[in-house]
Design a protein around this motif. Structure first.
Motif, PDB file in Angstrom:
ATOM      1  N   ARG A 115     -16.669 -18.669  12.358  1.00 35.68           N
ATOM      2  CA  ARG A 115     -15.605 -17.401  12.257  1.00 35.68           C
ATOM      3  C   ARG A 115     -14.780 -16.325  13.187  1.00 35.68           C
ATOM      4  O   ARG A 115     -15.475 -15.799  13.724  1.00 35.68           O
ATOM      5  CB  ARG A 115     -15.683 -16.855  11.025  1.00 35.68           C
ATOM      6  CG  ARG A 115     -16.269 -17.996   9.815  1.00 35.68           C
ATOM      7  CD  ARG A 115     -16.132 -16.653   9.087  1.00 35.68           C
ATOM      8  NE  ARG A 115     -16.677 -17.928   7.409  1.00 35.68           N
ATOM      9  CZ  ARG A 115     -15.619 -18.127   6.547  1.00 35.68           C
ATOM     10  NH1 ARG A 115     -13.769 -17.480   6.408  1.00 35.68           N
ATOM     11  NH2 ARG A 115     -16.419 -19.368   5.592  1.00 35.68           N
ATOM     12  N   THR A 116     -13.725 -17.067  13.530  1.00 41.14           N
ATOM     13  CA  THR A 116     -13.498 -15.759  14.940  1.00 41.14           C
ATOM     14  C   THR A 116     -13.476 -13.900  13.764  1.00 41.14           C
ATOM     15  O   THR A 116     -13.929 -13.231  14.526  1.00 41.14           O
ATOM     16  CB  THR A 116     -11.308 -15.585  14.804  1.00 41.14           C
ATOM     17  OG1 THR A 116     -11.298 -16.971  14.860  1.00 41.14           O
ATOM     18  CG2 THR A 116     -11.242 -14.891  15.723  1.00 41.14           C
ATOM     19  N   SER A 117     -13.733 -14.132  12.589  1.00 40.46           N
ATOM     20  CA  SER A 117     -13.888 -12.724  11.632  1.00 40.46           C
ATOM     21  C   SER A 117     -15.503 -12.190  12.501  1.00 40.46           C
ATOM     22  O   SER A 117     -15.055 -11.151  12.050  1.00 40.46           O
ATOM     23  CB  SER A 117     -13.849 -12.716  10.556  1.00 40.46           C
ATOM     24  OG  SER A 117     -14.350 -13.281  10.329  1.00 40.46           O
ATOM     25  N   ARG A 118     -15.972 -12.861  12.429  1.00 40.30           N
ATOM     26  CA  ARG A 118     -17.483 -12.455  13.376  1.00 40.30           C
ATOM     27  C   ARG A 118     -18.204 -12.799  14.386  1.00 40.30           C
ATOM     28  O   ARG A 118     -19.649 -11.877  14.262  1.00 40.30           O
ATOM     29  CB  ARG A 118     -18.752 -13.782  12.884  1.00 40.30           C
ATOM     30  CG  ARG A 118     -18.562 -14.641  10.962  1.00 40.30           C
ATOM     31  CD  ARG A 118     -18.919 -12.632  10.274  1.00 40.30           C
ATOM     32  NE  ARG A 118     -20.353 -12.696  10.039  1.00 40.30           N
ATOM     33  CZ  ARG A 118     -21.533 -12.803   9.301  1.00 40.30           C
ATOM     34  NH1 ARG A 118     -20.839 -13.265   8.429  1.00 40.30           N
ATOM     35  NH2 ARG A 118     -22.771 -12.393   9.682  1.00 40.30           N
ATOM     36  N   ILE A 119     -17.092 -12.761  15.317  1.00 40.68           N
ATOM     37  CA  ILE A 119     -17.467 -12.952  16.846  1.00 40.68           C
ATOM     38  C   ILE A 119     -18.041 -11.559  17.298  1.00 40.68           C
ATOM     39  O   ILE A 119     -18.679 -11.287  17.678  1.00 40.68           O
ATOM     40  CB  ILE A 119     -16.486 -13.049  17.679  1.00 40.68           C
ATOM     41  CG1 ILE A 119     -15.795 -14.519  17.282  1.00 40.68           C
ATOM     42  CG2 ILE A 119     -16.313 -13.014  19.305  1.00 40.68           C
ATOM     43  CD1 ILE A 119     -14.433 -15.486  17.365  1.00 40.68           C
ATOM     44  N   PRO A 120     -16.818 -10.345  16.698  1.00 39.22           N
ATOM     45  CA  PRO A 120     -17.696  -8.755  16.978  1.00 39.22           C
ATOM     46  C   PRO A 120     -19.028  -8.779  16.680  1.00 39.22           C
ATOM     47  O   PRO A 120     -19.776  -7.984  17.858  1.00 39.22           O
ATOM     48  CB  PRO A 120     -16.858  -7.830  16.134  1.00 39.22           C
ATOM     49  CG  PRO A 120     -15.580  -8.605  15.641  1.00 39.22           C
ATOM     50  CD  PRO A 120     -16.218 -10.135  16.055  1.00 39.22           C
ATOM     51  N   GLU A 121     -19.702  -8.556  15.609  1.00 43.80           N
ATOM     52  CA  GLU A 121     -20.953  -8.961  15.316  1.00 43.80           C
ATOM     53  C   GLU A 121     -22.147  -9.234  15.456  1.00 43.80           C
ATOM     54  O   GLU A 121     -22.768  -9.250  16.228  1.00 43.80           O
ATOM     55  CB  GLU A 121     -21.652  -8.898  13.337  1.00 43.80           C
ATOM     56  CG  GLU A 121     -22.019  -9.255  12.395  1.00 43.80           C
ATOM     57  CD  GLU A 121     -23.163  -9.719  11.393  1.00 43.80           C
ATOM     58  OE1 GLU A 121     -23.932  -9.514  10.921  1.00 43.80           O
ATOM     59  OE2 GLU A 121     -21.292  -9.771  10.543  1.00 43.80           O
ATOM     60  N   LEU A 122     -21.560 -10.742  16.242  1.00 43.88           N
ATOM     61  CA  LEU A 122     -21.949 -12.197  16.782  1.00 43.88           C
ATOM     62  C   LEU A 122     -22.205 -11.310  18.178  1.00 43.88           C
ATOM     63  O   LEU A 122     -23.279 -11.716  18.866  1.00 43.88           O
ATOM     64  CB  LEU A 122     -21.387 -13.336  16.813  1.00 43.88           C
ATOM     65  CG  LEU A 122     -22.115 -14.513  17.958  1.00 43.88           C
ATOM     66  CD1 LEU A 122     -23.489 -14.954  17.451  1.00 43.88           C
ATOM     67  CD2 LEU A 122     -21.292 -15.091  18.208  1.00 43.88           C
ATOM     68  N   ALA A 123     -20.981 -10.626  18.881  1.00 44.40           N
ATOM     69  CA  ALA A 123     -21.420 -10.184  20.206  1.00 44.40           C
ATOM     70  C   ALA A 123     -22.364  -8.781  20.248  1.00 44.40           C
ATOM     71  O   ALA A 123     -23.595  -9.057  21.750  1.00 44.40           O
ATOM     72  CB  ALA A 123     -20.204  -9.476  20.808  1.00 44.40           C
ATOM     73  N   GLU A 124     -22.116  -8.162  19.408  1.00 42.20           N
ATOM     74  CA  GLU A 124     -23.174  -7.118  19.181  1.00 42.20           C
ATOM     75  C   GLU A 124     -24.679  -7.644  19.042  1.00 42.20           C
ATOM     76  O   GLU A 124     -25.746  -7.048  19.520  1.00 42.20           O
ATOM     77  CB  GLU A 124     -23.408  -6.257  18.302  1.00 42.20           C
ATOM     78  CG  GLU A 124     -24.118  -5.269  17.779  1.00 42.20           C
ATOM     79  CD  GLU A 124     -23.853  -4.271  18.754  1.00 42.20           C
ATOM     80  OE1 GLU A 124     -24.463  -3.774  19.881  1.00 42.20           O
ATOM     81  OE2 GLU A 124     -22.621  -3.987  19.720  1.00 42.20           O
TER      82      GLU A 124
END
Length: 160
Positions: A115-124
């Motif tokens: 999900r696009t909304s999960r990218i910040p958490e994934l990147a971190e």
């Protein structure tokens, strides 16, 4: 009579200020919650029409130095439910600038559906487990695709 006129003028002026202040507060709150309101509106539109909302899902690309590292990162991402699937594209090579020099290395590219909304958490999360000082992590929003696949992705990856 002048007393009444002055009193009415003062009351109207105070009411006008209070109205302006209220309008200003409403406008500020609207701007602060705009992303959430937009998201809710898009979800309602999608639910009512059955159409896909462009950009709701993304593909994330991550460069890894070798296959064992790629497998470890892929498994860790899936265990945290940050993605629905990870595909490892084998044996690529990478040319890049590092500390003023051109470097060359073998690489494994991970292609991650999420999900696009999960990218910040994934990147971190990736930054904490990746062996590179600056891991390559880029995302591409999906414009269209198989609705059944997107539904599966939504079932597997929870909202943030």
């Amino acid at each position: 009579m002048d007393f009444l006129t002055q009193r009415c003028y003062v009351c109207c002026q105070a009411s006008f200020r209070q109205g302006c202040l209220t309008l200003l507060m409403v406008m500020i709150l609207s701007l602060l919650v705009y992303p959430d309101l937009k998201n809710i509106g898009l979800q309602l539109h999608s639910a009512l029409t059955g159409s896909y909302i462009s950009g709701t899902h993304s593909i994330v690309l991550i460069n890894c130095p070798n296959e064992p590292t790629a497998k470890d990162i892929a498994r860790a991402i899936l265990e945290k439910r940050l993605a629905a699937s990870v595909i490892a594209l084998p044996k690529a090579f990478s040319l890049y600038f590092w500390k003023g020099d051109i470097e060359e290395a073998d690489a494994i590219m991970l292609m991650i559906s999420t999900r696009t909304s999960r990218i910040p958490e994934l990147a971190e999360f990736v930054r904490t487990i990746h062996p590179f000082d600056i891991p390559e992590l880029v995302s591409l929003p999906l414009d269209q695709g198989n609705p059944v696949y997107f539904k599966w992705l939504e079932d597997v990856v929870p909202e943030d």
